[in-house]
Scaffold this active site. Structure first.
Site, short mmCIF file in Angstrom:
data_model
loop_
_atom_site.label_atom_id
_atom_site.label_comp_id
_atom_site.label_asym_id
_atom_site.label_seq_id
_atom_site.Cartn_x
_atom_site.Cartn_y
_atom_site.Cartn_z
N ALA A 93 33.51 -12.52 59.79
CA ALA A 93 32.32 -12.95 60.53
C ALA A 93 32.58 -13.34 61.99
CB ALA A 93 31.57 -14.08 59.82
N ALA A 94 33.80 -13.09 62.49
CA ALA A 94 34.05 -13.38 63.91
C ALA A 94 33.16 -12.48 64.78
CB ALA A 94 35.52 -13.17 64.25
N GLY A 95 33.10 -11.19 64.41
CA GLY A 95 32.25 -10.26 65.16
C GLY A 95 30.78 -10.65 65.05
N ASP A 96 30.38 -11.11 63.87
CA ASP A 96 28.97 -11.51 63.69
C ASP A 96 28.65 -12.74 64.54
OD1 ASP A 96 28.75 -9.50 61.79
OD2 ASP A 96 29.31 -10.84 60.14
O1 RIB Z 1 31.07 -9.22 58.84
C1 RIB Z 1 31.40 -9.99 57.72
C2 RIB Z 1 30.45 -9.71 56.60
O2 RIB Z 1 30.60 -8.37 56.19
C3 RIB Z 1 30.66 -10.54 55.35
O3 RIB Z 1 29.97 -11.76 55.35
C4 RIB Z 1 30.25 -9.58 54.24
O4 RIB Z 1 29.11 -10.01 53.54
C5 RIB Z 1 30.03 -8.24 54.91
O5 RIB Z 1 28.71 -8.00 55.09
#
Ligand code: RIB
Length: 310
Positions: A257-260
């Site tokens: 989730a760093a990119g998110d």
């Molecule tokens: O980018 C990370 C995410 O990728 C995770 O939370 C997982 O659910 C996938 O969607």
């Protein structure tokens, strides 16, 4: 952050998952069984993670997506509502379970992720259009590729028709994007692997990122930001001016989730009309904090935490 201080409106159209996470000494090789040290079940999904990152930094956030009619779906909705995210655009599938991701994280902080889309696969172009009013109220519309591609295309086309700023995080990338999508994208934000797949060029360094970004801009994306993990990020602005942004140095525990986090914070800053350089800088600081913590949504920092980060 108080409601009154919130700035900018972001709508995220995308995936909502439950992450089943095993921590292990190393990532298993094909055919290998290894003992894990820890198991956790946390909120995830690229779309939901990006929505949470934008909300925690201080944007008004609404989400369009689809959960299953099950305990995971109920929990994910409660989690998003607890973040102050408007969930009126999240529909419930009666036929598919809520999406799950099976994640293994090694002691070095590397991961592997297998996503089973479940209800995320039920998002349709009509489903997106049903929430046109939500997109109409947005400043910035964000999507990724964990939803059916026709729904992503419909989102970009609708957002463009409504005059909204669009951000596409092409994750996961499996092949180049259709040519007709490119002029619909104001900010295309791939990581190095995704940039290489989209542009058909190797991306291992800043110069590779620049070449890939130029190719993607030639194809029609207005601005391209290639995120390079610990090597920072490369921005190619509309008009062709490029810049490299060094990443803050941190000890990575889990990069999930760093990119998110980067995308959600970046979108929130665009929505708040912040300058591009400042938006990227804040997004990098938030992403740097997230890699020092375990899990997807549990790792995403608040505005106060990002402001305290030196
Ligand atoms: O980018 C990370 C995410 O990728 C995770 O939370 C997982 O659910 C996938 O969607």
């Amino acid at each position: 952050m108080s409601k009154a201080a919130k700035q900018g409106r972001v709508v995220v159209v995308g995936s909502i998952n439950t992450d089943l996470v095993a921590r292990a000494p190393h990532l298993p090789r094909p055919g290998e069984t290894i003992s894990g040290q820890e198991f956790s079940q946390v909120a995830g999904g690229k779309g939901a993670n990006q929505a949470v990152a934008a909300a925690r930094i201080g944007a008004h956030v609404a989400m369009v997506g689809c959960v299953g009619s099950d305990a995971n779906g109920d929990q994910r909705l409660r989690d998003l509502e607890a973040e102050g995210i408007d969930c009126a655009g999240i529909e419930t599938s009666e036929s598919q379970p809520t999406g799950v991701a099976l994640i293994t994280v090694s002691d070095e902080g590397q991961n592997t992720i297998v996503v089973v889309a479940g209800s995320n696969g039920e998002l349709t172009p009509e489903g997106v259009q049903r929430h046109e009013a939500m997109l109409r109220a947005a400043d910035v519309v964000v999507c990724q590729l964990e939803s059916p591609w026709d729904a992503v295309h419909a989102t970009l086309a609708l957002a463009r028709r409504l005059g909204k700023t669009t951000v596409l995080n092409p994750a996961p990338a499996t092949e180049p994007l259709p040519a007709e999508w490119m002029p619909l994208i104001d900010y295309l934000v791939p990581n190095e692997v995704e940039a290489a797949i989209l542009a058909g060029l190797p991306v291992e360094s800043e110069s590779g990122a620049r070449r890939a970004a130029m190719e993607l801009q030639r194809a029609g994306a207005r601005n391209v930001i290639v995120t390079l993990g610990a090597q920072g990020a490369y921005l190619l602005r509309e008009g062709g001016e490029g810049a490299h942004f060094a990443a803050p140095e941190v000890q990575a525990v889990d990069t999930t989730a760093a990119g998110d986090t980067f995308i959600g914070v970046f979108a929130s800053q665009l929505a708040a009309r912040q300058p591009l350089d400042a938006a990227i800088g804040l997004a990098q600081r938030a992403a740097a904090i997230s890699v020092t913590r375990a899990g997807a949504q549990p790792s995403i920092p608040t505005r106060e935490e990002v402001e305290r980060f030196a």
